[in-house]
Design a protein around this motif. Structure first.
Motif, PDB file in Angstrom:
ATOM      1  N   SER A  14      33.071   7.234 114.404  1.00 18.76           N
ATOM      2  CA  SER A  14      31.768   7.388 113.892  1.00 18.76           C
ATOM      3  C   SER A  14      31.333   6.095 113.515  1.00 18.76           C
ATOM      4  CB  SER A  14      31.794   8.318 112.817  1.00 18.76           C
ATOM      5  OG  SER A  14      32.107   9.881 113.090  1.00 18.76           O
ATOM      6  N   GLN A  15      31.898   5.062 114.035  1.00 19.65           N
ATOM      7  CA  GLN A  15      31.411   3.633 113.627  1.00 19.65           C
ATOM      8  C   GLN A  15      30.830   3.028 114.968  1.00 19.65           C
ATOM      9  OE1 GLN A  15      33.609   1.266 110.930  1.00 19.65           O
ATOM     10  NE2 GLN A  15      34.405   2.951 109.827  1.00 19.65           N
ATOM     11  N   GLY A  16      30.305   1.918 114.781  1.00 21.06           N
ATOM     12  CA  GLY A  16      29.885   1.019 115.927  1.00 21.06           C
ATOM     13  C   GLY A  16      31.179   0.095 116.337  1.00 21.06           C
ATOM     14  N   PRO A  17      31.081  -0.372 117.530  1.00 20.41           N
ATOM     15  CA  PRO A  17      32.157  -1.226 117.835  1.00 20.41           C
ATOM     16  C   PRO A  17      32.504  -2.419 116.910  1.00 20.41           C
ATOM     17  CG  PRO A  17      30.950  -0.654 119.685  1.00 20.41           C
ATOM     18  CD  PRO A  17      30.052  -0.188 118.632  1.00 20.41           C
TER      19      PRO A  17
ATOM     20  N   GLN B 177      25.363   5.242 123.460  1.00 18.54           N
ATOM     21  CA  GLN B 177      26.680   5.781 123.873  1.00 18.54           C
ATOM     22  C   GLN B 177      26.594   7.189 123.779  1.00 18.54           C
ATOM     23  OE1 GLN B 177      29.992   4.996 120.957  1.00 18.54           O
ATOM     24  NE2 GLN B 177      31.341   5.101 122.645  1.00 18.54           N
TER      25      GLN B 177
ATOM     26  N   GLY C 168      32.076  10.752 124.747  1.00 19.97           N
ATOM     27  CA  GLY C 168      33.025  10.644 125.887  1.00 19.97           C
ATOM     28  C   GLY C 168      32.888   9.387 126.755  1.00 19.97           C
ATOM     29  N   MET C 169      31.804   8.623 126.420  1.00 17.82           N
ATOM     30  CA  MET C 169      31.893   7.490 127.471  1.00 17.82           C
ATOM     31  C   MET C 169      31.495   6.319 126.614  1.00 17.82           C
ATOM     32  SD  MET C 169      28.710   9.484 129.868  1.00 17.82           S
ATOM     33  CE  MET C 169      28.747   7.777 130.842  1.00 17.82           C
ATOM     34  N   GLY C 170      31.818   5.130 127.409  1.00 15.97           N
ATOM     35  CA  GLY C 170      31.599   3.630 126.836  1.00 15.97           C
ATOM     36  C   GLY C 170      29.960   3.502 126.614  1.00 15.97           C
ATOM     37  N   LEU C 171      29.703   2.443 125.961  1.00 12.68           N
ATOM     38  CA  LEU C 171      28.264   1.878 125.760  1.00 12.68           C
ATOM     39  C   LEU C 171      27.553   1.488 126.969  1.00 12.68           C
ATOM     40  CD1 LEU C 171      30.151   1.791 122.898  1.00 12.68           C
ATOM     41  CD2 LEU C 171      28.180   0.191 122.124  1.00 12.68           C
TER      42      LEU C 171
ATOM     43  N   LYS D  73      25.939  -9.184 129.021  1.00 11.59           N
ATOM     44  CA  LYS D  73      26.182  -7.829 128.274  1.00 11.59           C
ATOM     45  C   LYS D  73      27.527  -7.848 128.354  1.00 11.59           C
ATOM     46  CE  LYS D  73      26.258  -5.985 133.109  1.00 11.59           C
ATOM     47  NZ  LYS D  73      25.659  -4.805 133.708  1.00 11.59           N
ATOM     48  N   LEU D  74      28.133  -7.025 127.444  1.00 12.23           N
ATOM     49  CA  LEU D  74      29.361  -6.347 127.184  1.00 12.23           C
ATOM     50  C   LEU D  74      29.339  -5.108 128.131  1.00 12.23           C
ATOM     51  CD1 LEU D  74      30.284  -6.794 123.523  1.00 12.23           C
ATOM     52  CD2 LEU D  74      31.416  -7.988 125.363  1.00 12.23           C
TER      53      LEU D  74
ATOM     54  N   PHE E 200      31.367  -1.854 128.581  1.00 11.19           N
ATOM     55  CA  PHE E 200      32.483  -1.052 127.967  1.00 11.19           C
ATOM     56  C   PHE E 200      32.963  -0.203 129.037  1.00 11.19           C
ATOM     57  CE2 PHE E 200      32.483  -2.014 123.555  1.00 11.19           C
ATOM     58  CZ  PHE E 200      31.347  -2.852 123.387  1.00 11.19           C
ATOM     59  N   GLY E 201      34.394   0.158 129.167  1.00  6.34           N
ATOM     60  CA  GLY E 201      35.022   1.413 129.815  1.00  6.34           C
ATOM     61  C   GLY E 201      35.059   2.223 128.883  1.00  6.34           C
ATOM     62  N   THR E 202      36.229   3.066 128.984  1.00  9.97           N
ATOM     63  CA  THR E 202      36.377   4.065 128.432  1.00  9.97           C
ATOM     64  C   THR E 202      37.708   3.771 127.430  1.00  9.97           C
ATOM     65  OG1 THR E 202      38.113   4.807 129.998  1.00  9.97           O
ATOM     66  CG2 THR E 202      35.987   5.806 129.737  1.00  9.97           C
TER      67      THR E 202
ATOM     68  N   PHE F  46      27.972  -5.550 115.815  1.00 11.30           N
ATOM     69  CA  PHE F  46      27.486  -4.234 115.921  1.00 11.30           C
ATOM     70  C   PHE F  46      26.978  -3.591 114.800  1.00 11.30           C
ATOM     71  CE2 PHE F  46      27.839  -3.132 120.400  1.00 11.30           C
ATOM     72  CZ  PHE F  46      28.430  -3.853 121.042  1.00 11.30           C
ATOM     73  N   GLY F  47      26.059  -2.891 114.742  1.00  7.07           N
ATOM     74  CA  GLY F  47      25.653  -1.912 113.622  1.00  7.07           C
ATOM     75  C   GLY F  47      26.177  -0.706 113.465  1.00  7.07           C
ATOM     76  N   SER F  48      25.986   0.463 112.659  1.00 10.09           N
ATOM     77  CA  SER F  48      26.700   1.699 112.522  1.00 10.09           C
ATOM     78  C   SER F  48      26.047   2.741 113.246  1.00 10.09           C
ATOM     79  CB  SER F  48      26.742   1.796 110.968  1.00 10.09           C
ATOM     80  OG  SER F  48      25.481   1.964 110.566  1.00 10.09           O
TER      81      SER F  48
ATOM     82  N   TYR G 153      22.262  -0.735 122.894  1.00  8.78           N
ATOM     83  CA  TYR G 153      23.164   0.195 123.681  1.00  8.78           C
ATOM     84  C   TYR G 153      23.163   1.575 123.199  1.00  8.78           C
ATOM     85  CZ  TYR G 153      25.894  -3.900 125.350  1.00  8.78           C
ATOM     86  OH  TYR G 153      26.677  -5.192 125.600  1.00  8.78           O
TER      87      TYR G 153
ATOM     88  N   ARG H  24      22.037   8.105 115.201  1.00 13.11           N
ATOM     89  CA  ARG H  24      22.675   9.414 115.788  1.00 13.11           C
ATOM     90  C   ARG H  24      21.069  10.287 116.189  1.00 13.11           C
ATOM     91  NH1 ARG H  24      26.300   7.128 113.861  1.00 13.11           N
ATOM     92  NH2 ARG H  24      28.697   7.619 114.504  1.00 13.11           N
TER      93      ARG H  24
ATOM     94  N   LEU I 194      24.207  -0.748 128.165  1.00 16.64           N
ATOM     95  CA  LEU I 194      23.314  -1.628 127.740  1.00 16.64           C
ATOM     96  C   LEU I 194      21.778  -1.216 128.145  1.00 16.64           C
ATOM     97  CD1 LEU I 194      22.751  -4.264 126.262  1.00 16.64           C
ATOM     98  CD2 LEU I 194      22.670  -5.480 128.695  1.00 16.64           C
TER      99      LEU I 194
ATOM    100  N   TYR J   2      38.946  -1.379 123.226  1.00 16.04           N
ATOM    101  CA  TYR J   2      38.234  -1.768 124.543  1.00 16.04           C
ATOM    102  C   TYR J   2      38.551  -3.252 125.158  1.00 16.04           C
ATOM    103  CZ  TYR J   2      34.913   2.142 123.524  1.00 16.04           C
ATOM    104  OH  TYR J   2      34.576   3.258 123.261  1.00 16.04           O
TER     105      TYR J   2
ATOM    106  N   PHE K 253      23.321   1.767 119.586  1.00 15.66           N
ATOM    107  CA  PHE K 253      23.906   0.933 118.518  1.00 15.66           C
ATOM    108  C   PHE K 253      22.956  -0.433 118.874  1.00 15.66           C
ATOM    109  CE2 PHE K 253      27.604   2.787 116.770  1.00 15.66           C
ATOM    110  CZ  PHE K 253      27.878   3.712 117.897  1.00 15.66           C
TER     111      PHE K 253
END
Lengths: 114, 113
Positions: free
Chosen positions: B41-44, A37, A40-43, B100-101, B103-105, A105-107, A35, A110, A45, B87, A90
């Protein structure tokens, strides 16, 4: 357990350079995902792999390639980086594609393309 | 894909319960309701999921309305470490979309002392 490990954590590329983002999971999961990101947005795929030996496009695959190296590893390659690919990437994994499985998920990596 | 609607932000005091709502009026019978959260600063991080019945785990509880058109994630005692974006996501088992997941906001939860 480490879970999902991504390398590198940070990267700066010049436009046109290539690089590979690495992802490995130690949970014996069958399915893996990439994914991105944006601020300000969602992830969203990019690509996914339902099982070892298979890969499929996601929502935003243009400019990327993937390789499911084995059951543990799933890499994402940028052949010619563009500023629009500046994002946080991610990797995730799950037991399978069925909707009753959660993702790990991984961390994140960037990436900045200048 | 069925869509979810969540408030943009919520606030809570530490050690109080938090109820995070999610509306999904177009949910289908095969859609699972998933909740994830993303700390700064982390993943979901997976929180919980359910289909029809209420669910509990060590992190939270999920209350699903009888008609399944809405659900609520319940954090029983919020801590500062629960400050995150939450989310609410629907997943079905149809070919392609099952992969897929989406994701919205999400809802940004602020927890204060």
């Amino acid at each position: 357990n480490a879970g999902v490990t991504q390398t590198p954590k940070f990267q700066v590329l010049k436009t046109g350079q290539s690089m590979t983002l690495q992802c490995a999971q130690d949970m014996n999961h069958n399915s893996m995902y990439w994914y991105r990101q944006d601020p300000g947005m969602g992830l969203r795929l990019i690509y996914y792999s339902a099982s070892e030996g298979t890969t499929d496009k996601g929502e935003v695959p243009n400019g990327y390639n993937v390789s499911r190296l084995n059951k543990r590893e799933f890499s994402l390659r940028l052949e010619s980086a563009a500023p629009s690919q500046t994002s946080v990437y991610f990797c995730a994994s799950s037991v399978g594609l069925a909707p009753n499985y959660g993702y790990t998920f991984g961390s994140g990596t960037r990436l900045t393309v200048v | 894909d069925a869509k979810t609607t969540q408030p943009n932000s919520m606030e809570s005091n530490e050690e109080e319960p938090v109820h995070l709502p999610c509306n999904h009026s177009t949910i289908s019978g095969t859609d699972y309701i998933h909740w994830y959260r993303q700390l700064p600063s982390q993943g979901p991080e997976y929180v919980i999921h359910g289909l029809t019945s209420n669910v509990n785990n060590r992190m939270a509880s999920l209350a699903i309305a009888e008609d399944r058109k809405s659900s609520t994630l319940i954090l029983h005692r919020a801590t500062l470490r629960d400050a995150a974006v939450y989310y609410c996501i629907l997943r079905d088992d149809q070919t392609g979309t099952a992969s897929k997941l989406t994701f919205g906001t999400g809802t940004r939860l602020q927890v204060t002392l």
